[in-house]
Write a protein that holds these residues in place. Sequence first.
Motif, PDB file in Angstrom:
ATOM      1  N   SER A 126       0.824  -1.200   0.000  1.00  0.00           N
ATOM      2  CA  SER A 126       0.000   0.000   0.000  1.00  0.00           C
ATOM      3  C   SER A 126       0.862   1.256   0.000  1.00  0.00           C
ATOM      4  O   SER A 126       2.053   1.217   0.324  1.00  0.00           O
ATOM      5  CB  SER A 126      -0.947  -0.011   1.211  1.00  0.00           C
ATOM      6  OG  SER A 126      -0.203  -0.059   2.399  1.00  0.00           O
ATOM      7  N   VAL A 128       0.914   5.625   0.911  1.00  0.00           N
ATOM      8  CA  VAL A 128       0.289   6.616   1.789  1.00  0.00           C
ATOM      9  C   VAL A 128       0.682   8.020   1.311  1.00  0.00           C
ATOM     10  O   VAL A 128       1.818   8.244   0.891  1.00  0.00           O
ATOM     11  CB  VAL A 128       0.675   6.372   3.269  1.00  0.00           C
ATOM     12  CG1 VAL A 128       2.169   6.438   3.498  1.00  0.00           C
ATOM     13  CG2 VAL A 128      -0.037   7.354   4.203  1.00  0.00           C
ATOM     14  N   CYS A 129      -0.277   8.941   1.370  1.00  0.00           N
ATOM     15  CA  CYS A 129      -0.006  10.317   0.932  1.00  0.00           C
ATOM     16  C   CYS A 129       0.809  11.043   2.004  1.00  0.00           C
ATOM     17  O   CYS A 129       0.494  10.962   3.195  1.00  0.00           O
ATOM     18  CB  CYS A 129      -1.323  11.042   0.697  1.00  0.00           C
ATOM     19  SG  CYS A 129      -1.076  12.791   0.297  1.00  0.00           S
ATOM     20  N   CYS A 132      -1.957  14.180   3.135  1.00  0.00           N
ATOM     21  CA  CYS A 132      -3.264  13.972   3.783  1.00  0.00           C
ATOM     22  C   CYS A 132      -3.409  12.569   4.372  1.00  0.00           C
ATOM     23  O   CYS A 132      -4.451  12.238   4.931  1.00  0.00           O
ATOM     24  CB  CYS A 132      -4.398  14.248   2.792  1.00  0.00           C
ATOM     25  SG  CYS A 132      -4.589  12.967   1.538  1.00  0.00           S
ATOM     26  N   TRP A 133      -2.396  11.717   4.256  1.00  0.00           N
ATOM     27  CA  TRP A 133      -2.349  10.371   4.850  1.00  0.00           C
ATOM     28  C   TRP A 133      -3.319   9.378   4.220  1.00  0.00           C
ATOM     29  O   TRP A 133      -3.491   8.282   4.710  1.00  0.00           O
ATOM     30  CB  TRP A 133      -2.568  10.405   6.383  1.00  0.00           C
ATOM     31  CG  TRP A 133      -1.589  11.260   7.101  1.00  0.00           C
ATOM     32  CD1 TRP A 133      -1.788  12.543   7.516  1.00  0.00           C
ATOM     33  CD2 TRP A 133      -0.235  10.930   7.464  1.00  0.00           C
ATOM     34  NE1 TRP A 133      -0.654  13.028   8.129  1.00  0.00           N
ATOM     35  CE2 TRP A 133       0.311  12.058   8.109  1.00  0.00           C
ATOM     36  CE3 TRP A 133       0.544   9.783   7.305  1.00  0.00           C
ATOM     37  CZ2 TRP A 133       1.611  12.086   8.591  1.00  0.00           C
ATOM     38  CZ3 TRP A 133       1.840   9.797   7.791  1.00  0.00           C
ATOM     39  CH2 TRP A 133       2.359  10.949   8.429  1.00  0.00           C
ATOM     40  N   LYS A 134      -3.968   9.768   3.107  1.00  0.00           N
ATOM     41  CA  LYS A 134      -4.871   8.810   2.457  1.00  0.00           C
ATOM     42  C   LYS A 134      -4.055   7.621   1.949  1.00  0.00           C
ATOM     43  O   LYS A 134      -2.931   7.791   1.479  1.00  0.00           O
ATOM     44  CB  LYS A 134      -5.612   9.507   1.297  1.00  0.00           C
ATOM     45  CG  LYS A 134      -6.702   8.659   0.696  1.00  0.00           C
ATOM     46  CD  LYS A 134      -7.596   9.457  -0.242  1.00  0.00           C
ATOM     47  CE  LYS A 134      -8.583   8.502  -0.921  1.00  0.00           C
ATOM     48  NZ  LYS A 134      -9.350   9.130  -1.971  1.00  0.00           N
ATOM     49  N   GLN A 135      -4.636   6.418   2.059  1.00  0.00           N
ATOM     50  CA  GLN A 135      -3.916   5.207   1.646  1.00  0.00           C
ATOM     51  C   GLN A 135      -4.555   4.607   0.400  1.00  0.00           C
ATOM     52  O   GLN A 135      -5.763   4.718   0.201  1.00  0.00           O
ATOM     53  CB  GLN A 135      -3.981   4.171   2.771  1.00  0.00           C
ATOM     54  CG  GLN A 135      -3.500   4.721   4.095  1.00  0.00           C
ATOM     55  CD  GLN A 135      -2.501   3.807   4.791  1.00  0.00           C
ATOM     56  OE1 GLN A 135      -2.030   2.831   4.227  1.00  0.00           O
ATOM     57  NE2 GLN A 135      -2.180   4.144   6.020  1.00  0.00           N
ATOM     58  N   TYR A 136      -3.733   3.959  -0.410  1.00  0.00           N
ATOM     59  CA  TYR A 136      -4.204   3.297  -1.635  1.00  0.00           C
ATOM     60  C   TYR A 136      -3.482   1.962  -1.793  1.00  0.00           C
ATOM     61  O   TYR A 136      -2.296   1.867  -1.462  1.00  0.00           O
ATOM     62  CB  TYR A 136      -3.838   4.119  -2.881  1.00  0.00           C
ATOM     63  CG  TYR A 136      -4.372   5.523  -2.922  1.00  0.00           C
ATOM     64  CD1 TYR A 136      -5.557   5.822  -3.595  1.00  0.00           C
ATOM     65  CD2 TYR A 136      -3.666   6.568  -2.322  1.00  0.00           C
ATOM     66  CE1 TYR A 136      -6.035   7.125  -3.650  1.00  0.00           C
ATOM     67  CE2 TYR A 136      -4.137   7.877  -2.366  1.00  0.00           C
ATOM     68  CZ  TYR A 136      -5.326   8.145  -3.034  1.00  0.00           C
ATOM     69  OH  TYR A 136      -5.789   9.439  -3.095  1.00  0.00           O
ATOM     70  N   ARG A 141      -2.383   2.528  -7.949  1.00  0.00           N
ATOM     71  CA  ARG A 141      -1.814   3.857  -8.205  1.00  0.00           C
ATOM     72  C   ARG A 141      -0.442   3.856  -8.860  1.00  0.00           C
ATOM     73  O   ARG A 141      -0.033   4.850  -9.441  1.00  0.00           O
ATOM     74  CB  ARG A 141      -1.676   4.613  -6.865  1.00  0.00           C
ATOM     75  CG  ARG A 141      -2.986   5.076  -6.304  1.00  0.00           C
ATOM     76  CD  ARG A 141      -3.387   6.386  -6.961  1.00  0.00           C
ATOM     77  NE  ARG A 141      -4.819   6.580  -6.914  1.00  0.00           N
ATOM     78  CZ  ARG A 141      -5.405   7.766  -7.047  1.00  0.00           C
ATOM     79  NH1 ARG A 141      -4.693   8.856  -7.201  1.00  0.00           N
ATOM     80  NH2 ARG A 141      -6.719   7.860  -7.033  1.00  0.00           N
ATOM     81  N   CYS A 150      -1.447  11.268  -5.083  1.00  0.00           N
ATOM     82  CA  CYS A 150      -2.730  11.168  -4.380  1.00  0.00           C
ATOM     83  C   CYS A 150      -3.782  11.999  -5.129  1.00  0.00           C
ATOM     84  O   CYS A 150      -3.454  12.877  -5.926  1.00  0.00           O
ATOM     85  CB  CYS A 150      -2.514  11.725  -2.970  1.00  0.00           C
ATOM     86  SG  CYS A 150      -3.957  11.760  -1.914  1.00  0.00           S
ATOM     87  N   ASP A 151      -5.058  11.770  -4.816  1.00  0.00           N
ATOM     88  CA  ASP A 151      -6.122  12.595  -5.388  1.00  0.00           C
ATOM     89  C   ASP A 151      -5.931  14.065  -5.036  1.00  0.00           C
ATOM     90  O   ASP A 151      -6.367  14.953  -5.758  1.00  0.00           O
ATOM     91  CB  ASP A 151      -7.494  12.135  -4.869  1.00  0.00           C
ATOM     92  CG  ASP A 151      -7.897  10.808  -5.489  1.00  0.00           C
ATOM     93  OD1 ASP A 151      -7.340  10.467  -6.552  1.00  0.00           O
ATOM     94  OD2 ASP A 151      -8.747  10.117  -4.891  1.00  0.00           O
ATOM     95  N   CYS A 152      -5.250  14.327  -3.894  1.00  0.00           N
ATOM     96  CA  CYS A 152      -5.033  15.715  -3.458  1.00  0.00           C
ATOM     97  C   CYS A 152      -3.870  16.355  -4.223  1.00  0.00           C
ATOM     98  O   CYS A 152      -3.580  17.538  -4.038  1.00  0.00           O
ATOM     99  CB  CYS A 152      -4.780  15.783  -1.950  1.00  0.00           C
ATOM    100  SG  CYS A 152      -3.097  15.360  -1.459  1.00  0.00           S
TER     101      CYS A 152
END
Length: 255
Positions: A126, A128-129, A132-136, A141, A150-152
Amino acid sequence: MKAHDPVRQAARLLRGRRDAVALTGAGISVESGIPAFRGSQGLWGKYDPAEYATIGAFMRNPAKVWRMLSEMASLCGDAVPNPAHAGLAELERMGILRSVITQNVDGLHQAAGSRQVIEYHGNMESLVCIACWKQYPTRERWVDGTTPSCDCGQILKPNVVLFGEPIPWLAQESAEEEARTCGVLLVVGTSAQVSPACDIPRIARKAGAAVVEVNPEETPLTASVTDIHIPGAASEVLRTLVGILRVPGGPPPEH
Ligand code: NAD
Ligand code: ZN
């Protein structure tokens, strides 16, 4: 087999205590085609760790660090477990091994069937951003040769521990607990030079465990912490060890 064969000594120990834990490093995956960091084929010959493997380097120049991570991700993606991973999984099924603490990020212990795996340095599964710490999931990705985002709009970092980053709290706590309470620590394929992972054998020894080290070379542990050093390649040693332990009644007497 020669007298005082260290593999048979280790088998006796494991059969007698039955509460073993393994600590593994990059060396266990060398025979799966993933080079270690140190040693003649090591990745550090190609990538200087100060330039490529620290969190500072990642924040300064993520694209550069992603070149090393991309190589690591494709190597891990292509690799399959070898008999050493399979041997540890078999020891768990036999009720001899309680868990595996691994410094590796390649997922090969789980692929081999080990169930209790503590990933001390995270994994490549995985991302991590950094903002913003969003995970994928990595496969969603990451495309080889690119720096995932990230999306951000910010950069994504794999959930592996780079130098300068803390060990994930739960992994560190459970690894230390396993070290404090095991009867035998089986240390396989680690140069024991990366801190704080290299403290785990010392913690185990201090708490009364016997330490068995499988490594073709000596390490800083060999003279000070290790009780039995088996100087061989992990796959061959684990295959032999499991073979001996499968024989009902115990390893044959030494002569
Ligand atoms: P290291 O590269 O420092 O040392 C590897 C050790 O394995 C050496 O002592 C070497 O003698 C030994 N070795 C080589 N071939 C072996 C074999 N066939 N059988 C048994 N031992 C063998 O590795 P480390 O101590 O794990 O530290 C490096 C750090 O980099 C760790 O965090 C590690 O997880 C990470 N890393 C991970 C991978 C992976 O996930 N497969 C690969 C490279 C590095
Ligand atoms: Zn983000």
